[in-house]
Enzyme design. Sequence first.
Site: not given
Ligand SMILES: NC(=O)CC[C@H](N)C(=O)O
Length: 214
Positions: A188, A117, A143-144, A56-58, A190, A88
């Site tokens: 990921h 990150r 993914i990112r 997700g987004e940390s 999942e 991630c």
């Molecule tokens: N797919 C992800 O979990 C991306 C991580 C996201 N770029 C972060 O910094 O949290």
Amino acid sequence: MLVNMVVAAPPVIGVLALQGDVQEHLVSLAQCDVTARPVRRAEELDELDGIVIPGGESTTISKLLDNFELLEPLRAKIKAGFPAYGSCAGMILLANDVLDGRDDQHQLGGLDITVRRNAFGRQVDSFETDLDLAGENVHAVFIRAPWVEAVSGEVEVLATVPITAEAGDAAGRIVAVRQGNVLATAFHPELTGDERVHRLFVDMVRGSTGSEEK
Ligand SMILES: NC(=O)CC[C@H](N)C(=O)O
């Protein structure tokens, strides 16, 4: 004659359900013969044998951990040996050190690693590759994603990005690690319907003291 039979209950594994791909982790865990449930409150932690921190987004998850008063209890449990697996953003949260994080980003900690990150850069926000994860060929979706820039001697490196021309700067970077009861992947599993990484985590949970005591 009475036979004393102890039937082990399946482990109960929570998925931190504040933000991110919670549902996908619940589905992956459900394929691994465990009881999987979303978790949002500190009281729920005591009913668990282990926890997954989703992608997700940390920075968002870290803010919500604080708002939901989960940051300190979860940090303390992980420090005491509670099994945790992060994918991630989850890897970022479990790292003791973050590069290119935000100043107000909180760490759960547990892994003696430094992650960067969004390390794979803007031009390759997402990419996929096959890699060797502790002897198994795994299709990994990034993914990112972060990568692991440094590890202490206690950390076992489970996977690196294969060295190919297309991998560029990412070639050879560490993307899966384990330290004690804490597991993390920059990718990921999942999202690929391949539950082998989740099974590895479930085996860690089954082998941990915490689940024997329960
Ligand atoms: N797919 C992800 O979990 C991306 C991580 C996201 N770029 C972060 O910094 O949290």
